[in-house]
Design an enzyme around this catalytic site. Structure first.
Site, PDB file in Angstrom:
ATOM      1  N   SER A 139       0.867  -1.188   0.000  1.00  0.00           N
ATOM      2  CA  SER A 139       0.000   0.000   0.000  1.00  0.00           C
ATOM      3  C   SER A 139       0.896   1.228   0.000  1.00  0.00           C
ATOM      4  O   SER A 139       2.090   1.136   0.322  1.00  0.00           O
ATOM      5  CB  SER A 139      -0.844  -0.018   1.285  1.00  0.00           C
ATOM      6  OG  SER A 139      -1.443   1.238   1.518  1.00  0.00           O
ATOM      7  N   TYR A 152      -1.416  -1.352  10.502  1.00  0.00           N
ATOM      8  CA  TYR A 152      -1.469  -1.491   9.040  1.00  0.00           C
ATOM      9  C   TYR A 152      -0.214  -0.922   8.373  1.00  0.00           C
ATOM     10  O   TYR A 152       0.414  -1.588   7.541  1.00  0.00           O
ATOM     11  CB  TYR A 152      -2.728  -0.775   8.533  1.00  0.00           C
ATOM     12  CG  TYR A 152      -3.021  -0.958   7.056  1.00  0.00           C
ATOM     13  CD1 TYR A 152      -3.509  -2.170   6.570  1.00  0.00           C
ATOM     14  CD2 TYR A 152      -2.843   0.092   6.153  1.00  0.00           C
ATOM     15  CE1 TYR A 152      -3.815  -2.325   5.224  1.00  0.00           C
ATOM     16  CE2 TYR A 152      -3.152  -0.056   4.811  1.00  0.00           C
ATOM     17  CZ  TYR A 152      -3.630  -1.268   4.347  1.00  0.00           C
ATOM     18  OH  TYR A 152      -3.925  -1.421   3.003  1.00  0.00           O
TER      19      TYR A 152
HETATM   20  N1  LIG Z   1      -8.756  -0.567  -0.722  1.00  0.00           N
HETATM   21  C1  LIG Z   1      -7.696   0.216  -0.722  1.00  0.00           C
HETATM   22  O1  LIG Z   1      -7.811   1.445  -0.824  1.00  0.00           O
HETATM   23  C2  LIG Z   1      -6.323  -0.385  -0.615  1.00  0.00           C
HETATM   24  C3  LIG Z   1      -5.223   0.460  -0.770  1.00  0.00           C
HETATM   25  C4  LIG Z   1      -3.947  -0.070  -0.660  1.00  0.00           C
HETATM   26  C5  LIG Z   1      -3.772  -1.414  -0.421  1.00  0.00           C
HETATM   27  N2  LIG Z   1      -4.859  -2.217  -0.274  1.00  0.00           N
HETATM   28  C6  LIG Z   1      -4.619  -3.637  -0.028  1.00  0.00           C
HETATM   29  O2  LIG Z   1      -5.223  -4.389  -1.052  1.00  0.00           O
HETATM   30  C7  LIG Z   1      -5.547  -5.682  -0.536  1.00  0.00           C
HETATM   31  C8  LIG Z   1      -6.985  -6.024  -0.897  1.00  0.00           C
HETATM   32  O3  LIG Z   1      -7.839  -5.091  -0.256  1.00  0.00           O
HETATM   33  P1  LIG Z   1      -9.303  -4.707  -0.804  1.00  0.00           P
HETATM   34  O4  LIG Z   1      -9.345  -3.258  -0.910  1.00  0.00           O
HETATM   35  O5  LIG Z   1      -9.669  -5.535  -1.951  1.00  0.00           O
HETATM   36  O6  LIG Z   1     -10.166  -5.106   0.494  1.00  0.00           O
HETATM   37  P2  LIG Z   1     -11.248  -6.272   0.687  1.00  0.00           P
HETATM   38  O7  LIG Z   1     -11.637  -6.235   2.108  1.00  0.00           O
HETATM   39  O8  LIG Z   1     -12.311  -6.144  -0.345  1.00  0.00           O
HETATM   40  O9  LIG Z   1     -10.417  -7.600   0.375  1.00  0.00           O
HETATM   41  C9  LIG Z   1      -9.546  -8.196   1.308  1.00  0.00           C
HETATM   42  C10 LIG Z   1      -9.869  -9.676   1.362  1.00  0.00           C
HETATM   43  O10 LIG Z   1      -8.897 -10.337   2.191  1.00  0.00           O
HETATM   44  C11 LIG Z   1      -9.594 -11.334   2.914  1.00  0.00           C
HETATM   45  N3  LIG Z   1      -8.861 -11.734   4.099  1.00  0.00           N
HETATM   46  C12 LIG Z   1      -8.654 -11.027   5.242  1.00  0.00           C
HETATM   47  N4  LIG Z   1      -7.964 -11.748   6.127  1.00  0.00           N
HETATM   48  C13 LIG Z   1      -7.706 -12.953   5.542  1.00  0.00           C
HETATM   49  C14 LIG Z   1      -7.034 -14.123   5.947  1.00  0.00           C
HETATM   50  N5  LIG Z   1      -6.478 -14.205   7.192  1.00  0.00           N
HETATM   51  N6  LIG Z   1      -6.955 -15.159   5.099  1.00  0.00           N
HETATM   52  C15 LIG Z   1      -7.528 -15.098   3.866  1.00  0.00           C
HETATM   53  N7  LIG Z   1      -8.181 -14.004   3.413  1.00  0.00           N
HETATM   54  C16 LIG Z   1      -8.274 -12.944   4.249  1.00  0.00           C
HETATM   55  C17 LIG Z   1     -10.939 -10.687   3.255  1.00  0.00           C
HETATM   56  O11 LIG Z   1     -11.898 -11.660   3.607  1.00  0.00           O
HETATM   57  C18 LIG Z   1     -11.250  -9.955   1.971  1.00  0.00           C
HETATM   58  O12 LIG Z   1     -12.034 -10.707   1.075  1.00  0.00           O
HETATM   59  C19 LIG Z   1      -5.267  -5.656   0.965  1.00  0.00           C
HETATM   60  O13 LIG Z   1      -4.012  -6.248   1.232  1.00  0.00           O
HETATM   61  C20 LIG Z   1      -5.212  -4.168   1.261  1.00  0.00           C
HETATM   62  O14 LIG Z   1      -4.400  -3.899   2.373  1.00  0.00           O
HETATM   63  C21 LIG Z   1      -6.136  -1.739  -0.367  1.00  0.00           C
END
Ligand SMILES: NC(=O)c1ccc[n+]([C@@H]2O[C@H](COP(=O)([O-])OP(=O)(O)OC[C@H]3O[C@@H](n4cnc5c(N)ncnc54)[C@H](O)[C@@H]3O)[C@@H](O)[C@H]2O)c1
Length: 253
Positions: A139, A152
């Site tokens: 991120s 985080y």
């Molecule tokens: N949304 C944003 O703005 C953003 C920005 C930067 C980075 N990210 C990163 O992108 C990635 C995906 O995030 P997203 O935005 O799609 O969120 P999201 O919540 O839609 O997806 C994250 C998924 O990870 C799963 N998860 C959580 N813990 C888990 C575990 N222990 N084992 C297996 N699965 C697990 C959740 O059930 C969920 O489906 C994450 O790593 C997040 O930190 C997101």
């Protein structure tokens, strides 16, 4: 031309927003995709939405060693090897001042992002041949400090150290390892973070504040992160390893 034709790809957090967009993009590019996530029901919905004969799912907790071995084994049993691992599963953890910050959150968030990416890499690499790729979803919070985002931001920085170390070990085997650093994305994960952040900025609109700090003036789309993941997963990035790829509308520039 299908850029990932017949490539075996594991996408953790595959029932989520960015993971789902990556799965869709990879399937469109000819890949076979194994989704991994916590909830069997969410995975069933994700598989149904993708509507492809080349997608499968295994429920697993990426922080669990045995469950990680099991989902890697499922991919190998079904398709013979692993070409791409996307360590994308994530939890946001709480936001709050350092003095009141819940201690257990440091372990909960570290477990998913850091231990999860470590276990996935450890167990997938033995099944990877030259040309394979690991992408760890970090991120912009992994590139600079964020007051209040202690668990985080720390975990997202740690993923970079893990990535750089594995990348150096496996480079001679032709396996590439990189981190991808999205800025704020227009989805519920980010909306929730911004809601929690509001008290730290005096109750203001954290989404509007965020947009004002992004040179492109908007949040990104999950599909735009999928495009960056496609670059890192495929031979388009054949000389790119140990690197951080930022997709943030200029936020960290
Ligand atoms: N949304 C944003 O703005 C953003 C920005 C930067 C980075 N990210 C990163 O992108 C990635 C995906 O995030 P997203 O935005 O799609 O969120 P999201 O919540 O839609 O997806 C994250 C998924 O990870 C799963 N998860 C959580 N813990 C888990 C575990 N222990 N084992 C297996 N699965 C697990 C959740 O059930 C969920 O489906 C994450 O790593 C997040 O930190 C997101």
């Amino acid at each position: 031309m299908a850029i990932l034709k017949d490539k075996v790809c594991i996408v953790t957090g595959g029932a989520g927003s960015i993971g789902g967009a990556i799965a869709r993009k990879f399937l469109d590019e000819g890949a076979k995709v194994l989704l991994v996530d916590l909830s069997e029901q969410a995975l069933e919905q994700a598989v149904a939405a993708l509507a492809s004969p080349h997608v499968a799912a295994v429920p697993a907790d990426v922080g669990d060693d045995e469950q990680t071995q099991a989902f890697v084994a499922a991919a190998v049993e079904r398709w013979g090897r692993v070409d791409v691992l996307i360590c994308n599963a994530g939890n946001a953890g709480p936001i709050g001042g350092i003095e009141d910050y819940p201690v257990e959150a440091m372990d909960d968030v570290y477990r998913v992002h850091v231990r999860g990416a470590f276990l996935g890499s450890k167990h997938a690499i033995p099944h990877m041949a030259e040309g394979s790729s690991i992408v760890i979803m970090s991120s912009v919070a992994g590139l600079g400090g964020s007051p209040g985002v202690y668990a985080y931001a720390t975990a997202k920085h740690a993923q970079v150290g893990l990535m750089r170390s594995i990348a150096k070990e496996v480079a001679k085997r032709g396996i590439r390892v990189n981190t991808l650093h999205p800025g704020p994305i227009d989805n519920s994960f980010q909306t929730e973070i911004e809601r929690s952040f509001s008290p730290l900025i005096g109750g203001g609109d954290a989404t509007a504040l965020m947009n004002s700090m992004i040179p492109m003036g908007r949040h990104g789309e999950a599909s735009e992160i999928a495009q960056a993941a496609l670059f890192l997963a495929s031979s388009m990035s054949s000389f790119t390893t140990g690197s951080v790829l930022v997709a943030d509308g200029g936020f960290t520039s």
